[in-house]
Design a protein around this motif. Structure first.
Motif, PDB file in Angstrom:
ATOM      1  N   SER A   1       0.865  -1.183   0.000  1.00 21.21           N
ATOM      2  CA  SER A   1       0.000   0.000   0.000  1.00 21.21           C
ATOM      3  C   SER A   1       0.900   1.230   0.000  1.00 21.21           C
ATOM      4  CB  SER A   1      -0.921   0.010   1.222  1.00 21.21           C
ATOM      5  OG  SER A   1      -0.167   0.027   2.403  1.00 21.21           O
ATOM      6  N   THR A   2       0.488   2.228  -0.762  1.00 21.08           N
ATOM      7  CA  THR A   2       1.271   3.449  -0.872  1.00 21.08           C
ATOM      8  C   THR A   2       0.393   4.632  -0.475  1.00 21.08           C
ATOM      9  OG1 THR A   2       2.546   2.498  -2.685  1.00 21.08           O
ATOM     10  CG2 THR A   2       2.660   4.881  -2.418  1.00 21.08           C
ATOM     11  N   VAL A   3       0.883   5.399   0.484  1.00 25.36           N
ATOM     12  CA  VAL A   3       0.173   6.566   0.996  1.00 25.36           C
ATOM     13  C   VAL A   3       1.146   7.738   0.979  1.00 25.36           C
ATOM     14  CG1 VAL A   3      -0.948   7.553   3.043  1.00 25.36           C
ATOM     15  CG2 VAL A   3      -1.245   5.131   2.502  1.00 25.36           C
ATOM     16  N   VAL A   4       0.662   8.911   0.603  1.00 21.17           N
ATOM     17  CA  VAL A   4       1.503  10.113   0.660  1.00 21.17           C
ATOM     18  C   VAL A   4       0.876  11.107   1.622  1.00 21.17           C
ATOM     19  CG1 VAL A   4       2.523   9.894  -1.635  1.00 21.17           C
ATOM     20  CG2 VAL A   4       0.396  11.160  -1.365  1.00 21.17           C
ATOM     21  N   ARG A   5       1.709  11.787   2.350  1.00 21.47           N
ATOM     22  CA  ARG A   5       1.289  12.875   3.227  1.00 21.47           C
ATOM     23  C   ARG A   5       2.022  14.116   2.753  1.00 21.47           C
ATOM     24  NH1 ARG A   5       1.750  11.720   9.345  1.00 21.47           N
ATOM     25  NH2 ARG A   5      -0.119  10.562   8.856  1.00 21.47           N
ATOM     26  N   TYR A   6       1.303  15.206   2.622  1.00 19.35           N
ATOM     27  CA  TYR A   6       1.896  16.426   2.083  1.00 19.35           C
ATOM     28  C   TYR A   6       1.232  17.647   2.695  1.00 19.35           C
ATOM     29  CZ  TYR A   6      -2.319  16.266  -0.765  1.00 19.35           C
ATOM     30  OH  TYR A   6      -3.623  16.219  -1.173  1.00 19.35           O
ATOM     31  N   VAL A   7       1.867  18.777   2.500  1.00 16.37           N
ATOM     32  CA  VAL A   7       1.303  20.047   2.940  1.00 16.37           C
ATOM     33  C   VAL A   7       0.701  20.712   1.709  1.00 16.37           C
ATOM     34  CG1 VAL A   7       1.804  22.288   3.987  1.00 16.37           C
ATOM     35  CG2 VAL A   7       3.045  20.251   4.743  1.00 16.37           C
ATOM     36  N   SER A   8      -0.584  21.060   1.797  1.00 17.48           N
ATOM     37  CA  SER A   8      -1.283  21.670   0.661  1.00 17.48           C
ATOM     38  C   SER A   8      -0.865  23.129   0.498  1.00 17.48           C
ATOM     39  CB  SER A   8      -2.799  21.590   0.865  1.00 17.48           C
ATOM     40  OG  SER A   8      -3.193  22.491   1.877  1.00 17.48           O
ATOM     41  N   ALA A   9      -1.311  23.719  -0.586  1.00 12.85           N
ATOM     42  CA  ALA A   9      -1.010  25.129  -0.845  1.00 12.85           C
ATOM     43  C   ALA A   9      -1.591  26.026   0.251  1.00 12.85           C
ATOM     44  CB  ALA A   9      -1.573  25.538  -2.201  1.00 12.85           C
ATOM     45  N   LYS A  10      -2.667  25.564   0.922  1.00 11.79           N
ATOM     46  CA  LYS A  10      -3.287  26.330   2.016  1.00 11.79           C
ATOM     47  C   LYS A  10      -2.571  26.113   3.350  1.00 11.79           C
ATOM     48  CE  LYS A  10      -7.840  26.174  -0.097  1.00 11.79           C
ATOM     49  NZ  LYS A  10      -9.225  25.693   0.047  1.00 11.79           N
ATOM     50  N   GLY A  11      -1.590  25.208   3.367  1.00  8.91           N
ATOM     51  CA  GLY A  11      -0.824  24.960   4.582  1.00  8.91           C
ATOM     52  C   GLY A  11      -1.361  23.846   5.463  1.00  8.91           C
ATOM     53  N   SER A  12      -2.383  23.141   5.012  1.00  8.40           N
ATOM     54  CA  SER A  12      -2.913  22.034   5.819  1.00  8.40           C
ATOM     55  C   SER A  12      -2.227  20.725   5.427  1.00  8.40           C
ATOM     56  CB  SER A  12      -4.427  21.912   5.639  1.00  8.40           C
ATOM     57  OG  SER A  12      -4.745  21.609   4.296  1.00  8.40           O
ATOM     58  N   VAL A  13      -2.101  19.849   6.398  1.00  6.71           N
ATOM     59  CA  VAL A  13      -1.486  18.554   6.135  1.00  6.71           C
ATOM     60  C   VAL A  13      -2.549  17.628   5.572  1.00  6.71           C
ATOM     61  CG1 VAL A  13      -0.325  16.563   7.168  1.00  6.71           C
ATOM     62  CG2 VAL A  13       0.206  18.873   7.976  1.00  6.71           C
ATOM     63  N   GLU A  14      -2.270  17.034   4.429  1.00  2.00           N
ATOM     64  CA  GLU A  14      -3.192  16.133   3.743  1.00  2.00           C
ATOM     65  C   GLU A  14      -2.544  14.751   3.647  1.00  2.00           C
ATOM     66  OE1 GLU A  14      -6.199  17.149   2.684  1.00  2.00           O
ATOM     67  OE2 GLU A  14      -5.859  19.250   3.192  1.00  2.00           O
ATOM     68  N   GLU A  15      -3.369  13.733   3.645  1.00  2.00           N
ATOM     69  CA  GLU A  15      -2.866  12.368   3.475  1.00  2.00           C
ATOM     70  C   GLU A  15      -3.757  11.667   2.478  1.00  2.00           C
ATOM     71  OE1 GLU A  15      -1.077   9.906   6.780  1.00  2.00           O
ATOM     72  OE2 GLU A  15      -3.001   8.892   6.515  1.00  2.00           O
ATOM     73  N   ARG A  16      -3.136  10.995   1.512  1.00  2.00           N
ATOM     74  CA  ARG A  16      -3.898  10.320   0.470  1.00  2.00           C
ATOM     75  C   ARG A  16      -3.361   8.915   0.241  1.00  2.00           C
ATOM     76  NH1 ARG A  16      -6.750  13.917   1.420  1.00  2.00           N
ATOM     77  NH2 ARG A  16      -7.404  15.613   0.113  1.00  2.00           N
ATOM     78  N   PHE A  17      -4.290   7.967   0.221  1.00  2.00           N
ATOM     79  CA  PHE A  17      -3.961   6.605  -0.196  1.00  2.00           C
ATOM     80  C   PHE A  17      -3.871   6.630  -1.713  1.00  2.00           C
ATOM     81  CE2 PHE A  17      -5.725   2.727  -2.054  1.00  2.00           C
ATOM     82  CZ  PHE A  17      -4.783   1.812  -1.622  1.00  2.00           C
TER      83      PHE A  17
END
Length: 140
Positions: free
Chosen positions: A14-30
């Protein structure tokens, strides 16, 4: 990324990425599951990781990577984390501690007789149904 075997003993990554969006919120996506049954070595998993990073155009942006303690993933010299860091020098390795919590919970629960019987029975269902196409069809 985390690898485990599914009910038909196919190794799924399984591959999941966590990133900081342009608005500065932390997002996580499978992203997806990938069949890695044919090559579960650090080099095989590295090819997968680099493809994902290239597809997302974020090889230069990777700052952290987390895996469980398996040698193929966390090995200091030959593990996936070390190989990824050769391509992404800022990718600090952080141990995935939720995996340790899961192991401790599993080990603790195995000392309670009723819990042990329950999980042993539950595990037996996959063997019972998985070894017979007739039973699998009936279950479906």
């Amino acid at each position: 990324m985390h690898e485990t075997s599914d009910i038909i003993v196919k190794s799924q990554l399984s591959t999941v990425v966590r990133y900081v969006s342009a608005k500065g919120s932390v997002e996580e996506r499978f992203l997806h599951f990938t069949d890695v049954s044919s090559d579960r070595t650090a080099n095989g998993l590295l090819r997968h990781a680099l493809k994902v990073l290239c597809d997302l155009d974020c090889t230069g942006k990777l700052v952290a990577q987390t895996y469980d303690g398996a040698a193929v993933m966390a090995g200091k010299h030959g593990g996936l984390q070390a190989k990824v860091r050769q391509h992404c020098t800022s990718a600090t390795f952080i141990h995935f501690y939720a995996h340790k919590v899961n192991l401790v919970s599993s080990q603790s629960a195995s000392f309670v007789k009723q819990v042990k019987v329950f999980f042993t029975s539950l595990a037996g269902f996959s063997s019972f149904f998985g070894r017979s196409t007739k039973r699998t069809h009936a279950l479906d």
